[in-house]
Design an enzyme around this catalytic site. Structure first.
Site, PDB file in Angstrom:
ATOM      1  N   PHE B 121       2.688  -4.323   6.361  1.00 55.75           N
ATOM      2  CA  PHE B 121       3.481  -3.140   6.074  1.00 55.75           C
ATOM      3  C   PHE B 121       4.818  -3.283   6.794  1.00 55.75           C
ATOM      4  CE2 PHE B 121       2.675   1.395   4.669  1.00 55.75           C
ATOM      5  CZ  PHE B 121       1.964   1.048   3.548  1.00 55.75           C
ATOM      6  N   GLN B 247      12.197  11.253   7.570  1.00 51.06           N
ATOM      7  CA  GLN B 247      12.061   9.967   6.905  1.00 51.06           C
ATOM      8  C   GLN B 247      12.186  10.124   5.397  1.00 51.06           C
ATOM      9  OE1 GLN B 247       8.187   7.534   6.827  1.00 51.06           O
ATOM     10  NE2 GLN B 247       9.607   6.353   8.055  1.00 51.06           N
ATOM     11  N   HIS B 249      11.478   8.197   2.351  1.00 54.23           N
ATOM     12  CA  HIS B 249      10.746   7.002   1.952  1.00 54.23           C
ATOM     13  C   HIS B 249      11.550   6.328   0.858  1.00 54.23           C
ATOM     14  CE1 HIS B 249       7.583   4.398   0.469  1.00 54.23           C
ATOM     15  NE2 HIS B 249       6.810   4.758   1.474  1.00 54.23           N
ATOM     16  N   LEU B 263       5.226   9.725  -4.384  1.00 56.19           N
ATOM     17  CA  LEU B 263       5.315   8.470  -3.640  1.00 56.19           C
ATOM     18  C   LEU B 263       4.812   7.243  -4.380  1.00 56.19           C
ATOM     19  CD1 LEU B 263       6.144   7.673  -0.707  1.00 56.19           C
ATOM     20  CD2 LEU B 263       3.716   7.313  -0.349  1.00 56.19           C
ATOM     21  N   GLU B 266       4.188   1.973   0.011  1.00 51.27           N
ATOM     22  CA  GLU B 266       4.831   0.783   0.550  1.00 51.27           C
ATOM     23  C   GLU B 266       3.960  -0.458   0.376  1.00 51.27           C
ATOM     24  OE1 GLU B 266       6.670   1.571   4.303  1.00 51.27           O
ATOM     25  OE2 GLU B 266       6.337  -0.471   5.009  1.00 51.27           O
ATOM     26  N   ARG B 322      11.621   1.654   6.976  1.00 53.56           N
ATOM     27  CA  ARG B 322      11.942   2.486   5.818  1.00 53.56           C
ATOM     28  C   ARG B 322      13.372   2.991   5.782  1.00 53.56           C
ATOM     29  NH1 ARG B 322       6.252   5.817   5.568  1.00 53.56           N
ATOM     30  NH2 ARG B 322       5.107   4.063   4.694  1.00 53.56           N
ATOM     31  N   HIS B 388       9.909  12.376   2.963  1.00 52.56           N
ATOM     32  CA  HIS B 388       8.528  11.974   3.090  1.00 52.56           C
ATOM     33  C   HIS B 388       7.855  12.460   4.366  1.00 52.56           C
ATOM     34  CE1 HIS B 388       5.071   9.499   2.400  1.00 52.56           C
ATOM     35  NE2 HIS B 388       5.272   8.750   3.457  1.00 52.56           N
ATOM     36  N   ARG B 424       9.476   6.561  11.660  1.00 55.15           N
ATOM     37  CA  ARG B 424       8.066   6.201  11.755  1.00 55.15           C
ATOM     38  C   ARG B 424       7.773   4.964  10.917  1.00 55.15           C
ATOM     39  NH1 ARG B 424       3.455   7.085   8.426  1.00 55.15           N
ATOM     40  NH2 ARG B 424       4.693   8.220   6.904  1.00 55.15           N
TER      41      ARG B 424
HETATM   42  C1  LIG Z   1       2.226  10.509  -0.545  1.00 52.71           C
HETATM   43  C2  LIG Z   1       2.065  10.202   0.916  1.00 52.71           C
HETATM   44  C3  LIG Z   1       1.551   8.977   1.318  1.00 52.71           C
HETATM   45  C4  LIG Z   1       1.401   8.674   2.669  1.00 52.71           C
HETATM   46  N1  LIG Z   1       0.878   7.462   3.028  1.00 52.71           N
HETATM   47  C5  LIG Z   1       0.681   7.201   4.339  1.00 52.71           C
HETATM   48  C6  LIG Z   1       0.083   5.963   4.751  1.00 52.71           C
HETATM   49  O1  LIG Z   1      -0.264   5.125   3.926  1.00 52.71           O
HETATM   50  N2  LIG Z   1      -0.117   5.736   6.051  1.00 52.71           N
HETATM   51  C7  LIG Z   1       0.237   6.663   6.997  1.00 52.71           C
HETATM   52  O2  LIG Z   1       0.007   6.408   8.168  1.00 52.71           O
HETATM   53  N3  LIG Z   1       0.806   7.831   6.646  1.00 52.71           N
HETATM   54  C8  LIG Z   1       1.036   8.121   5.344  1.00 52.71           C
HETATM   55  N4  LIG Z   1       1.605   9.319   4.992  1.00 52.71           N
HETATM   56  C9  LIG Z   1       1.871  10.316   6.014  1.00 52.71           C
HETATM   57  C10 LIG Z   1       0.603  11.034   6.399  1.00 52.71           C
HETATM   58  O3  LIG Z   1      -0.236  11.156   5.283  1.00 52.71           O
HETATM   59  C11 LIG Z   1       0.855  12.428   6.930  1.00 52.71           C
HETATM   60  O4  LIG Z   1       1.831  12.373   7.898  1.00 52.71           O
HETATM   61  C12 LIG Z   1      -0.406  12.963   7.552  1.00 52.71           C
HETATM   62  O5  LIG Z   1      -1.449  12.947   6.626  1.00 52.71           O
HETATM   63  C13 LIG Z   1      -0.270  14.349   8.117  1.00 52.71           C
HETATM   64  O6  LIG Z   1      -1.542  14.758   8.591  1.00 52.71           O
HETATM   65  P1  LIG Z   1      -1.747  16.042   9.443  1.00 52.71           P
HETATM   66  O7  LIG Z   1      -3.173  16.057   9.852  1.00 52.71           O
HETATM   67  O8  LIG Z   1      -0.723  16.113  10.493  1.00 52.71           O
HETATM   68  O9  LIG Z   1      -1.460  17.236   8.449  1.00 52.71           O
HETATM   69  P2  LIG Z   1      -1.810  17.452   6.905  1.00 52.71           P
HETATM   70  O10 LIG Z   1      -2.762  16.491   6.367  1.00 52.71           O
HETATM   71  O11 LIG Z   1      -0.506  17.652   6.236  1.00 52.71           O
HETATM   72  O12 LIG Z   1      -2.570  18.826   6.939  1.00 52.71           O
HETATM   73  C14 LIG Z   1      -1.956  20.010   7.285  1.00 52.71           C
HETATM   74  C15 LIG Z   1      -2.996  21.077   7.292  1.00 52.71           C
HETATM   75  O13 LIG Z   1      -2.464  22.262   7.855  1.00 52.71           O
HETATM   76  C16 LIG Z   1      -2.763  23.356   7.043  1.00 52.71           C
HETATM   77  N5  LIG Z   1      -1.758  24.372   7.236  1.00 52.71           N
HETATM   78  C17 LIG Z   1      -0.419  24.237   7.202  1.00 52.71           C
HETATM   79  N6  LIG Z   1       0.169  25.416   7.441  1.00 52.71           N
HETATM   80  C18 LIG Z   1      -0.827  26.312   7.658  1.00 52.71           C
HETATM   81  C19 LIG Z   1      -0.863  27.699   7.947  1.00 52.71           C
HETATM   82  N7  LIG Z   1       0.234  28.431   8.063  1.00 52.71           N
HETATM   83  N8  LIG Z   1      -2.061  28.300   8.081  1.00 52.71           N
HETATM   84  C20 LIG Z   1      -3.203  27.593   7.937  1.00 52.71           C
HETATM   85  N9  LIG Z   1      -3.226  26.281   7.680  1.00 52.71           N
HETATM   86  C21 LIG Z   1      -2.047  25.656   7.535  1.00 52.71           C
HETATM   87  C22 LIG Z   1      -2.797  22.777   5.664  1.00 52.71           C
HETATM   88  O14 LIG Z   1      -3.500  23.605   4.798  1.00 52.71           O
HETATM   89  C23 LIG Z   1      -3.484  21.454   5.917  1.00 52.71           C
HETATM   90  O15 LIG Z   1      -4.863  21.632   5.956  1.00 52.71           O
HETATM   91  C24 LIG Z   1       1.781   9.620   3.636  1.00 52.71           C
HETATM   92  C25 LIG Z   1       2.295  10.846   3.232  1.00 52.71           C
HETATM   93  C26 LIG Z   1       2.461  11.136   1.882  1.00 52.71           C
HETATM   94  C27 LIG Z   1       3.068  12.444   1.479  1.00 52.71           C
END
Ligand SMILES: Cc1cc2nc3c(=O)[nH]c(=O)nc-3n(C[C@H](O)[C@H](O)[C@H](O)COP(=O)(O)OP(=O)(O)OC[C@H]3O[C@@H](n4cnc5c(N)ncnc54)[C@H](O)[C@@H]3O)c2cc1C
Ligand code: SF4
Ligand code: SF4
Ligand code: FES
Lengths: 253, 627
Positions: B121, B247, B249, B263, B266, B322, B388, B424
């Protein structure tokens, strides 16, 4: 490019509801979810719909489009002939909350009833060795995005509320199959339990679930049928059953 | 107020993505009672969309990999603005977090020896990303979800009640974090299904709400990415750090318009995909920055050889971090060498056999085939930058994930700041979620030992309730959908991928104007599952986030990672010594500079001094790290 389209949207709640006609603009390449969002932003601010990824990855936007269970974010508007009305209704097998949103808690209750993965006691983190070819069978089932379209279409529960208690549904048959085929899982009797406790026997292999699965998981051919076959085997041949569980551990170093 | 739904827990976790679920598991393991709250159904959080993989230096594919190399790559990727301690913990602990998932039933792709396979990556020196095809996020979230279910089954066996220790409150939005006497006392929110209000009383709250992408027009994020946690933290008195860094992407879909921003992982480049412009030039060779010259191939022959022999060749420039690739694509399109729909071409079809593409990138194949009518085994994809990920976030104490300034508040995952510096690396988020989700859980456990209970005052409850009622009692005011669209337009045009001081100033004014109008948002319909009502709250959060981003962007007069100022195109080692801290005074977001914590000697010594000279001031180099 942009054309006017007739859309019929079911609106209502648990007590009452019906189809509402709207006209909405559609652009090239748009999916049904785009249309619903446009209606929401311009005509019906309180129209309820679930969605998250808009790319067929999360399984939130399940609904019935012209009567067929589908993901709204993966249904191209252009797949309907010019002039054809598009009708969107909530999933029929689950109680309506509001408009296109249904109460899918049935599925979460069923998930709770399936015994979880059991890791071998003496296998420390990082020590597992598995062949790609052995993990692939379970990986197919782990592609499931929990859209519950298969649960919705399955006739065993679609119009038979009374069957819900004893029938886990295709989504959970593949969960059981996944664990059963997991090279490391230690729990025994998964197939028997599927038959005896989760209603595998009620399935009569109509394959409707496989047809609607947006992940193209071969629910019937790769999970249900092999489990059914082996349940029969095992009932008659306990030695073979033991053998299958021993083979299952081969992957461990 | 007669029938307010009330709950008492030890910990309230806001968010059911990877970070929130990992935090919950940790707190539960110590015997605490945990509420998990999320806006969507259980298992649908943004994490489900992650594709490429989770970075961890297990060394399964290249034995030379270890935490030190991962640490170096992470700091480099972040242009040395990362909090060194977070990058260090992350690099050291990621392998254990991945292996642990396997103990909970995850099935990663394997190497020939049967170990967890790892893929290349951008910015990672060795193949490092544990993955499952291109649906790694789904595997991660499902494994965590199933782990929670397993714990609940255990509780059911022991106490007869599956929800005795962990309960998931799905489709419930938190609108306020509550404090009493300066400490966390709970959280307040509403059920999306019926609009009914809920009070949680708890001495600790862990924010794990993910990102802010929906603030921007073109984004890979789902509707959930509205920066709720960032705003909730600000309002609760916590700080945000480095919110100017977003970021973009490099590869989002650009056509058709309805999928713009979605998306394209990558991994497509990691597996050998190349970028070309409308003239057919493989343009990335022109955009290798000085600091990366010795790591990236400057000719096609060497770049191609690298896929076979990584020890004796430099990496293809498609795999630059990126921010570099995004800027390059942006520049090509601006110079008139873009595709018909304003992107560039990304092609795997000429280098990889069709069946291998379908096996390694199944969901990409699916996505393009179904949504764009493009068969990526035969044709090139059209791609362009999409918003992203937000590097900025809640300022935390690295070891415990405790939010600085608010006792009892914790933050982990994308909502936390510091770990990724100014940019990142791909794959570092999924591992970040697990490493710091777990640490936030541990932090909460320690805190609860000394602060076992919390009670919320009637006044705080009344205030929180009044805020929820407000949009219903206004007549004929603004529409939240159109205000949201206006905000997205402003951020996209004025604080987007390339910024100037003048534009950012304009953005700050416009955001303030939209915020003034948002005080008049009125909601049509009732409380029952009403998206217009939901958006009214999300909008409020996005406005605070946008203000924080714009104000931080205005101060930083340099270009670094996810912050590019056309009027200050260079990177300056003076600015590397500064973090931007946002706080909220009840009316406005204020941003101030704060010195970056100095990197200790043992970590400083992991780098070649000549490399550090590119980033640090001569005084810092002479000093050689703190002791
Ligand atoms: C398309 C895509 C592909 C990606 N691919 C990769 C990858 O290959 N490798 C990598 O390392 N990263 C990748 N990322 C980044 C990574 O997926 C995210 O940064 C990460 O999943 C975020 O996880 P999190 O647990 O912080 O929050 P999230 O998974 O975003 O979850 C947030 C949670 O908070 C809850 N929430 C938010 N606001 C409230 C509120 N007010 N009240 C109650 N609940 C709330 C939501 O409902 C959800 O359950 C990618 C991102 C995207 C968009
Ligand atoms: S094959 Fe079985 S599980 Fe699938 S839809 Fe038919 S009856 Fe239901
Ligand atoms: S098996 Fe297929 S149809 Fe059923 S829930 Fe999973 S993804 Fe949906
Ligand atoms: S919105 Fe995620 S599958 Fe449709």
């Amino acid at each position: 490019m942009a054309r006017k389209l007739k859309l019929r949207i079911w609106r209502g709640d648990a007590t009452d509801g019906g189809l509402k006609n709207v006209e909405v603009e559609a652009n090239d390449g748009e999916v049904v979810l785009d249309l619903i969002h446009r209606v929401q932003a311009t005509q019906m601010g309180d129209l309820a719909v679930r969605w998250n990824c808009k790319a067929g990855k999360c399984g939130s936007c399940s609904m019935e489009i012209n009567g067929k269970p589908r993901l709204a974010c993966m249904t191209q508007v252009s797949s309907f002939p010019e002039g054809e009305e598009i009708t969107v209704t909530p999933l029929r097998a689950f109680p309506v909350i509001k408009d296109l949103v249904t109460d899918v808690s049935f599925n979460y209750r069923k998930a709770m009833e399936i015994p979880s993965y059991e890791h071998p006691k003496n296998l420390a983190p990082g020590e597992a060795r598995m062949e790609q070819i052995d993990v692939e069978r379970s990986q197919e089932f782990r592609k499931c995005i929990e859209c519950f379209l298969c649960q919705d279409v399955c006739h065993v529960v679609r119009d038979h509320e009374e069957n819900k208690k004893s029938f886990a549904g295709p989504r959970f048959f593949i969960r059981i199959a996944e664990l059963d085929m997991h090279p490391l899982d230690m729990l025994k009797n998964r197939k028997q339990k599927a038959q005896e406790e989760h209603g595998l026997g009620m399935c009569n292999i109509t394959k409707c679930c496989t047809e609607v699965c947006p992940e193209h998981i071969r629910i019937t051919d790769n999970a249900i049928i092999p489990m059914k076959e082996r349940v029969v085997d095992v009932k008659y041949d306990p030695v073979r059953w033991l053998g299958s569980k021993i083979r299952k551990r081969e992957g461990i170093v | 107020m007669t029938s307010l739904e009330k709950h008492k827990y030890d910990v309230v976790v806001i968010g059911a993505g990877g970070a929130g679920l990992r935090a919950a598991v940790e707190a539960r393991a110590a015997g605490l009672r945990v509420a998990i709250v999320c806006k969507s159904l259980f298992g649908k959080a943004h994490t489900v969309m992650a594709e490429g993989g989770a970075a961890a230096s297990m060394g399964n594919v290249n034995e030379k990999d270890n935490w030190q190399v991962h640490f170096r790559d992470t700091m480099r990727g972040g242009k040395f603005l990362n909090h060194y301690r977070m990058a260090e913990l992350h690099a050291k602990e990621s392998p254990d977090r991945i292996w642990e998932l396997e103990v909970w039933g995850a099935l990663f792709d394997r190497t020939k020896e049967g170990k967890i396979s790892q893929r290349n990556f951008g910015g990672h020196e060795y193949p490092r990303l544990a993955h499952v095809g291109d649906r790694t996020g789904l595997e991660l979230i499902r494994t965590m979800q199933q782990r929670i279910v397993a714990l609940q089954q255990q509780d059911a066996k022991e106490s007869g009640n599956a929800e005795s220790h962990i309960k998931v409150f799905a489709e419930l939005t938190i609108t306020e974090i509550l404090k009493e006497n300066g400490k966390i006392a709970g959280a307040y929110g509403y059920w999306r299904e019926n609009g009914n209000e809920v009070l949680f009383e708890a001495p600790t709250v862990i924010i794990a709400t993910g990102g802010v992408g929906k603030t921007f027009k073109i984004t890979s994020n789902s509707w959930e990415g509205t920066g709720d946690g960032h705003a909730l933290a600000l309002k609760a008195g916590a700080n945000l750090v480095d919110m100017e860094f977003l970021q973009f992407h490099p590869t989002g879909m650009v056509w058709p318009p309805s999928v713009r921003g979605i998306l394209v992982t990558e991994s497509v480049r990691g597996e050998g995909g190349i970028l070309t412009n409308s003239l057919g030039e493989r343009f990335m060779f022109k955009y290798i920055p000085e600091v990366f010259k010795d790591k990236y191939a400057d000719n096609e022959a060497e770049a191609d050889r690298w896929y076979l022999d990584q020890d004796n060749n430099r990496r293809p420039p498609e795999l630059l971090p990126r921010d570099e690739v995004s800027r390059a694509i942006n520049a090509e399109v601006k110079a008139g060498r873009g595709t018909e729909h304003g992107g560039v071409y990304l092609d795997v079809s000429k280098r990889i056999p069709a069946d291998v593409i379908k096996k390694r990138l199944p969901s990409m194949w699916h996505q393009f085939y179904e949504l764009a009518g493009v068969d990526i085994t035969k044709e090139a994809m059209e791609v362009g930058p999409t918003c992203h990920y937000v590097m900025g976030g809640v300022e935390v104490e690295p070891d415990t994930a405790a939010a600085i300034g608010v006792p009892g508040l914790f933050a982990a995952g994308e909502v936390a700041g510091g770990m990724h510096g100014s940019n990142r690396l791909g794959g570092n988020s999924l591992s970040d979620l697990l490493v710091f989700g777990r640490r936030a859980g541990m932090g909460a456990v320690e805190y609860v030992k000394k602060n076992p209970t919390a009670t919320v005052s009637e006044k705080a409850i009344a205030d929180a309730a009044a805020r929820i009622e407000a949009p219903f009692s206004r007549a004929g005011g603004e529409n939240s959908y159109s205000l949201h669209a206006e905000l997205q337009e402003v951020t996209h045009n004025l604080v987007g991928i390339i910024r100037t001081g003048k534009e950012v100033e304009e953005a700050i004014e416009k955001i303030a104007a939209i915020r003034a109008r948002s005080a008049n948002v009125a909601v049509a319909g009732g409380r029952q599952f009403n998206p217009g009502f939901h958006l009214a709250f999300d909008l409020d959060n996005m406005l605070l986030v946008a203000e924080s981003t714009a104000k931080s962007a205005l101060l930083r007069e340099e270009s670094r990672g996810g912050h590019t100022r056309d009027d200050f195109p260079g990177m300056s080692s003076k600015w590397r010594q500064v973090n931007h801290i946002s706080s909220f005074d009840g009316k406005n977001v204020n941003v101030k500079a704060q010195p970056l914590p100095p990197i200790p000697k043992e970590l400083f010594d992991l780098f070649d001094i000549h490399e550090l000279e590119k980033y640090m001031t001569p005084e810092e180099i002479v000093k050689g790290g703190s002791n």
